[in-house]
Design a protein around this motif. Structure first.
Motif, short mmCIF file in Angstrom:
data_model
loop_
_atom_site.label_atom_id
_atom_site.label_comp_id
_atom_site.label_asym_id
_atom_site.label_seq_id
_atom_site.Cartn_x
_atom_site.Cartn_y
_atom_site.Cartn_z
N GLY A 108 0.79 -1.22 0.00
CA GLY A 108 0.00 0.00 0.00
C GLY A 108 0.82 1.27 0.00
O GLY A 108 0.28 2.36 -0.13
N THR A 109 2.14 1.15 0.15
CA THR A 109 3.01 2.31 0.01
C THR A 109 3.05 2.74 -1.45
O THR A 109 2.99 1.90 -2.35
CB THR A 109 4.43 1.97 0.50
OG1 THR A 109 4.38 1.61 1.88
CG2 THR A 109 5.39 3.14 0.32
N PHE A 110 3.16 4.03 -1.70
CA PHE A 110 3.42 4.48 -3.07
C PHE A 110 4.39 5.64 -3.06
O PHE A 110 4.55 6.34 -2.06
CB PHE A 110 2.12 4.81 -3.82
CG PHE A 110 1.38 6.03 -3.35
CD1 PHE A 110 1.54 7.25 -3.98
CD2 PHE A 110 0.47 5.94 -2.30
CE1 PHE A 110 0.84 8.37 -3.57
CE2 PHE A 110 -0.24 7.05 -1.88
CZ PHE A 110 -0.06 8.27 -2.52
N ILE A 111 5.07 5.82 -4.19
CA ILE A 111 6.15 6.79 -4.31
C ILE A 111 5.81 7.76 -5.42
O ILE A 111 5.36 7.35 -6.51
CB ILE A 111 7.49 6.10 -4.63
CG1 ILE A 111 7.88 5.13 -3.51
CG2 ILE A 111 8.61 7.12 -4.85
CD1 ILE A 111 7.65 3.68 -3.84
N THR A 112 5.99 9.06 -5.18
CA THR A 112 5.85 10.07 -6.22
C THR A 112 7.18 10.79 -6.38
O THR A 112 7.89 11.02 -5.39
CB THR A 112 4.74 11.09 -5.90
OG1 THR A 112 5.03 11.72 -4.64
CG2 THR A 112 3.38 10.41 -5.81
N ALA A 113 7.50 11.14 -7.61
CA ALA A 113 8.78 11.80 -7.87
C ALA A 113 8.66 12.74 -9.04
O ALA A 113 7.83 12.54 -9.93
CB ALA A 113 9.88 10.76 -8.15
#
Length: 395
Positions: free
Chosen positions: A59-64
């Motif tokens: 359920g973790t997500f990464i934005t960059a």
């Protein structure tokens, strides 16, 4: 085109003043609902806008950010998609030369690779993104590095990185190169792929297959380990995907979803090299695709500021059309439940969408079958003509 500001003003004109009778009926409440139907929950902001989004099984997500928003430094954010909280906000690069131009998430979800303009690649842990675990510097010795934006992905149980310079015409760009992470050297057993304008990379979830799209519309699929060519697809109307992974493998690695310039979303069979069906059309340039973990839903986003959710197995209208972003959407992903989406884009917002929430267009606002016409004196609605119990709005 639609004018929501004027529509809101007209609705407000219909509000009763103190002591006046409330004459609002179905029509007022319907349009008020539509105008209020930003179906997303804004979790927070990503300064400078986010152009990449990765989701994790927990359920973790990464934005960059990317090259345009990282001229010298930018934000790398890690979110808890379940409770909606920002877990980490890292400003990168710190002292690295010339800015980051590419990013990839390992297939085990534990590491990020960031490529910089001098072609150095940093490896960072998701658990501690502030700390640089390792820097790969030897692999690009002797290579030109006129890179502007880099396409990257992990392969072969996270033992290799596919790295290539995105370019429209392939001039002076870095050939697609396979980097052995352990040795920090190029994999000499795999050939350099000639740069015909690298427009996209997509790896299967198990890292066993890689799809490479060049500027001519040709898509080459390789099998790993070994890099054996599987097939070549000639998709001439999809010559420009840009730096975004607007193609994705279905859960079956023998099927690849590819988007065209017009926004058409097609499924191709890698065994026969034929297009087997068209899922639908975004209605414009598609910047990203995301597949739910069970393979039953496909999300597409693009320049039109809409998220469309499809059934990838058949051709039919979208299951949902989600509105809320106010500028180009660059990233989208499903959380593990398959019922929740997260997204990011140029408007600097990070949003979460619950697909279980009823849509304002799901028919709950239909008039009774016996109703023929209804009017609003303000001019917002001239007439409602009902056929089979569903209104056709003439505004």
């Amino acid at each position: 085109g639609p004018n929501p500001v004027r529509a809101r003003r007209l609705l407000n004109d219909c509000l009763p003043h103190p002591g006046e009778e409330d004459l609002r009926d179905f029509e007022w409440y319907y349009f008020n609902h539509v105008l209020s139907a930003d179906e997303s929950e804004v979790l927070g902001t990503h300064p400078g806008g986010a152009m990449t989004l990765f989701t994790e099984p927990d359920g973790t997500f990464i934005t960059a950010g990317h090259a345009t928003s990282w001229p010298a430094a930018g934000h790398l954010q890690i979110w808890d998609g379940i409770d909606g909280k920002l877990k980490s906000d890292v400003l990168v690069p710190r002292g690295r030369p010339n800015g980051a131009i590419g990013i990839a998430l390992s297939q085990d979800g534990k590491r990020l690779a960031l490529c910089y303009r001098n072609l150095d690649i940093e490896l960072r842990s998701i658990a501690d993104p502030d700390r640089v675990q390792r820097v790969l510097t030897n692999w690009h010795r002797g290579l030109r590095h006129d890179a502007w934006t880099m396409a990257m992905c992990f392969l072969d149980h996270d033992t290799q990185l596919a790295v290539g310079d995105w370019s429209v015409n392939g001039n002076d760009s870095l050939p697609l190169t396979f980097v052995q992470i352990a040795s920090d050297r190029t994999n000499q057993s795999l050939p350099f792929v000639p740069p015909l304008g690298l427009n996209g990379l997509a790896a299967s979830r198990d890292g066993r297959r890689l799809a490479i799209k060049d500027g001519s519309g040709r898509i080459l699929v390789l099998d790993f380990p070994g890099g054996r060519p599987v097939c070549s697809l000639e998709n001439q109307d999809a010559w420009w995907l840009g730096v975004y992974p607007a193609m994705t493998f279905l859960n079956d690695t023998d099927r690849l979803v590819i988007t065209s310039n017009s926004g058409r979303i097609d499924v191709w069979d890698l065994a026969t090299t034929n297009r087997v069906r068209t899922i639908g059309n975004q209605g414009g340039f598609v910047s990203a695709l995301a597949l739910s973990s069970d393979g039953k839903r496909l999300a597409s986003v693009g320049l039109d500021q809409l998220i469309k959710v499809w059934d990838p197995q058949i051709e039919r209208p979208p299951l949902r059309v989600l509105r809320g972003h106010t500028k180009w959407i660059f990233g989208v992903g499903f959380l593990p439940d398959g019922e929740t989406l997260v997204s990011c884009g140029q408007d600097e917002t990070v949003r979460r969408w619950d697909l279980r929430r009823p849509s304002p267009d799901d028919g709950r606002w239909s008039l009774p079958p016996e109703t023929k016409y209804a009017t609003i004196q303000s001019g917002l609605l001239d007439a409602v003509e009902v056929g089979k119990g569903k209104p056709e709005w003439k505004v």
